[in-house]
Write an enzyme that holds these catalytic residues in place. Sequence first.
Site, PDB file in Angstrom:
ATOM      1  N   GLU A 204       0.713  -1.170  -0.031  1.00 31.88           N
ATOM      2  CA  GLU A 204       0.064  -0.047  -0.169  1.00 31.88           C
ATOM      3  C   GLU A 204       0.882   1.484   0.055  1.00 31.88           C
ATOM      4  O   GLU A 204       0.289   2.425   0.267  1.00 31.88           O
ATOM      5  CB  GLU A 204      -0.874  -0.077   1.182  1.00 31.88           C
ATOM      6  CG  GLU A 204      -1.844  -1.229   0.784  1.00 31.88           C
ATOM      7  CD  GLU A 204      -2.996  -1.214   2.337  1.00 31.88           C
ATOM      8  OE1 GLU A 204      -3.105  -0.494   3.059  1.00 31.88           O
ATOM      9  OE2 GLU A 204      -3.823  -2.073   2.099  1.00 31.88           O
ATOM     10  N   ASP A 241      -4.379  -0.162  12.071  1.00 29.34           N
ATOM     11  CA  ASP A 241      -5.070  -1.347  11.734  1.00 29.34           C
ATOM     12  C   ASP A 241      -4.447  -2.525  12.108  1.00 29.34           C
ATOM     13  O   ASP A 241      -3.283  -3.061  11.592  1.00 29.34           O
ATOM     14  CB  ASP A 241      -5.215  -1.474  10.000  1.00 29.34           C
ATOM     15  CG  ASP A 241      -5.807  -2.972   9.635  1.00 29.34           C
ATOM     16  OD1 ASP A 241      -6.360  -3.429  10.444  1.00 29.34           O
ATOM     17  OD2 ASP A 241      -5.983  -3.058   8.289  1.00 29.34           O
ATOM     18  N   GLU A 286      -8.503  -0.254  14.049  1.00 26.77           N
ATOM     19  CA  GLU A 286      -9.222  -1.057  13.215  1.00 26.77           C
ATOM     20  C   GLU A 286      -8.965  -2.624  13.412  1.00 26.77           C
ATOM     21  O   GLU A 286      -7.789  -2.907  13.520  1.00 26.77           O
ATOM     22  CB  GLU A 286      -8.921  -0.732  11.633  1.00 26.77           C
ATOM     23  CG  GLU A 286      -9.706  -1.505  10.445  1.00 26.77           C
ATOM     24  CD  GLU A 286      -8.987  -1.349   9.109  1.00 26.77           C
ATOM     25  OE1 GLU A 286      -9.115  -2.232   8.194  1.00 26.77           O
ATOM     26  OE2 GLU A 286      -8.556  -0.155   8.995  1.00 26.77           O
ATOM     27  N   ASP A 313     -13.556  -4.303  10.219  1.00 22.24           N
ATOM     28  CA  ASP A 313     -13.123  -4.551   8.690  1.00 22.24           C
ATOM     29  C   ASP A 313     -13.556  -6.078   8.729  1.00 22.24           C
ATOM     30  O   ASP A 313     -14.678  -6.322   8.195  1.00 22.24           O
ATOM     31  CB  ASP A 313     -11.851  -4.025   8.235  1.00 22.24           C
ATOM     32  CG  ASP A 313     -11.546  -4.616   6.925  1.00 22.24           C
ATOM     33  OD1 ASP A 313     -12.364  -5.017   6.127  1.00 22.24           O
ATOM     34  OD2 ASP A 313     -10.182  -4.621   6.781  1.00 22.24           O
ATOM     35  N   LYS A 338     -15.585  -1.692   1.917  1.00 23.24           N
ATOM     36  CA  LYS A 338     -14.929  -2.385   0.814  1.00 23.24           C
ATOM     37  C   LYS A 338     -15.769  -2.809  -0.024  1.00 23.24           C
ATOM     38  O   LYS A 338     -16.454  -3.865   0.082  1.00 23.24           O
ATOM     39  CB  LYS A 338     -13.742  -3.233   1.101  1.00 23.24           C
ATOM     40  CG  LYS A 338     -12.781  -2.588   1.960  1.00 23.24           C
ATOM     41  CD  LYS A 338     -11.805  -3.806   2.716  1.00 23.24           C
ATOM     42  CE  LYS A 338     -10.624  -3.404   3.394  1.00 23.24           C
ATOM     43  NZ  LYS A 338      -9.838  -4.443   4.071  1.00 23.24           N
ATOM     44  N   ARG A 367      -8.236  -1.914  -1.398  1.00 25.06           N
ATOM     45  CA  ARG A 367      -7.623  -2.916  -1.068  1.00 25.06           C
ATOM     46  C   ARG A 367      -6.189  -2.975  -1.124  1.00 25.06           C
ATOM     47  O   ARG A 367      -5.615  -2.129  -1.877  1.00 25.06           O
ATOM     48  CB  ARG A 367      -8.328  -4.131  -1.951  1.00 25.06           C
ATOM     49  CG  ARG A 367      -9.739  -4.346  -1.822  1.00 25.06           C
ATOM     50  CD  ARG A 367     -10.311  -4.421  -0.339  1.00 25.06           C
ATOM     51  NE  ARG A 367      -9.812  -5.598   0.601  1.00 25.06           N
ATOM     52  CZ  ARG A 367     -10.447  -6.600   0.836  1.00 25.06           C
ATOM     53  NH1 ARG A 367     -11.777  -6.905   0.441  1.00 25.06           N
ATOM     54  NH2 ARG A 367      -9.822  -7.655   1.549  1.00 25.06           N
ATOM     55  N   SER A 368      -5.616  -4.181  -0.872  1.00 20.68           N
ATOM     56  CA  SER A 368      -4.000  -3.928  -1.071  1.00 20.68           C
ATOM     57  C   SER A 368      -3.691  -4.147  -2.430  1.00 20.68           C
ATOM     58  O   SER A 368      -2.633  -3.750  -2.904  1.00 20.68           O
ATOM     59  CB  SER A 368      -3.243  -4.821   0.046  1.00 20.68           C
ATOM     60  OG  SER A 368      -3.938  -6.272  -0.292  1.00 20.68           O
ATOM     61  N   LYS A 389      -9.762   5.369   3.204  1.00 18.12           N
ATOM     62  CA  LYS A 389      -8.279   4.862   3.393  1.00 18.12           C
ATOM     63  C   LYS A 389      -7.678   4.349   1.820  1.00 18.12           C
ATOM     64  O   LYS A 389      -8.498   3.535   1.443  1.00 18.12           O
ATOM     65  CB  LYS A 389      -8.621   3.243   4.527  1.00 18.12           C
ATOM     66  CG  LYS A 389      -8.430   3.537   5.758  1.00 18.12           C
ATOM     67  CD  LYS A 389      -8.294   2.187   6.461  1.00 18.12           C
ATOM     68  CE  LYS A 389      -7.151   1.560   6.178  1.00 18.12           C
ATOM     69  NZ  LYS A 389      -7.142   0.096   6.831  1.00 18.12           N
TER      70      LYS A 389
END
Length: 428
Positions: A204, A241, A286, A313, A338, A367-368, A389
């Site tokens: 990320e 997170d 998170e 999440d 997401k 997402r990653s 994010k």
Amino acid sequence: MEIKQIKAREVIDSRGNPTVEADVILNDDTIGSAMVPSGASTGQKEALELRDRDKSRYLGKGVLKAVKFVNTEICDTLIGFDINNLSKIDQTMIDLDGTKTKSRLGANTILSVSLAAAHANANRQHKPLYASLNQGGNYKLPVPMMNIINGGEHANNNIDIQEFMIIPVGAPSFKEALRYGIEVFHHLKSILEIKGMSTTVGDEGGFAPNLASNEDAIKIILEAINNAGYKPGKDIFIGIDAASSEFYDNDNKTYNLISENKSFSSEEFVNYLAKWVENYPIISIEDGMDENDWNGWNLLTKKLGDKVQLVGDDLYVTNSKILKQGIERNIANSILIKVNQIGTLTETFATIKVAMNARYTSIMSHRSGETEDTTIADLAVACTCSQIKTGSLSRSDRLAKYNRLLRIEEELGTQAVYPGLNAFNHLN
């Protein structure tokens, strides 16, 4: 205006894996396109993405099956549908799939068409996506949660905690918030270089150094904030997170921080996190507990729920039914959104509505495994999500979303509101 054609293709995401891109084409030749992301640390109850599992192509991660479903079954079903009725389009695909987790067609398959249809409708209206989808008339730019140190499943280092974020609540605008974050990011890089640590980045875009402890990540970020000339706990807060499900031992019911050679019961790990909150300007945690450790989540919420944003999440996987159960049990006070966890835009909006009605904050998230697609930037503004994010301050797949938000803020002019600390106004 009716749908004339739908087609899809394999494209490549930020991790070098295939993903699905879909085009929805209308009778007047208006086109809407969208690409779907993919996660690394995934919740057990997420809608399922469809992969080919053909080891001779892309190590089994190809998406030709998904592409074929779009080009045949979904296209044949949706031709002639009114593009203005996005909820009907989504529900038709849900019914066509016929499973609870979208495992037949794949959540990635369905989502590509759901998002592309929204883009086609916006383009037909000659409106930006955020304006086409907005129903309240108010526009908030989200507070960015910038993941500047990566660990866990997002990096090849010894840090257990997956993300350490800076949250520039003291900025007067999104544009300035981005500047705050970038300056801290560069100061952090300088500190790491001086200490002889790695400045390679994770999935990320955050740095991924090896550190003596997880807590050291917080300390080094605070040093970077100060060096950049900002005040921790005023201009910039910290968020984490934990992604606790990734280091939770379900058999022994323990949280195991391998880098520190420590093991905790649920209550002990709650106290571990509470100590961090007491000692550092942390405003958001998170996935502080494992997604199935609801008793642990109860303990965490009772301990910190009025002090810190507690984000679900893996806990909620953008699922309104699971979120309602959590609200009834007073678990967490925020949800990460997401779109690919649930698989359609309609279901995503329904979950956000449930959260808003319960005064839970909603955080739009990447997402990653990402692409240059910027849909989530528009969604954050359209849904008045208070936060977003979308990674660190490097990698074009992350910066594409930040740059899109800059353009949106410029377009909106005086209509654009940057909430700053008010995004967390449910906290004491």
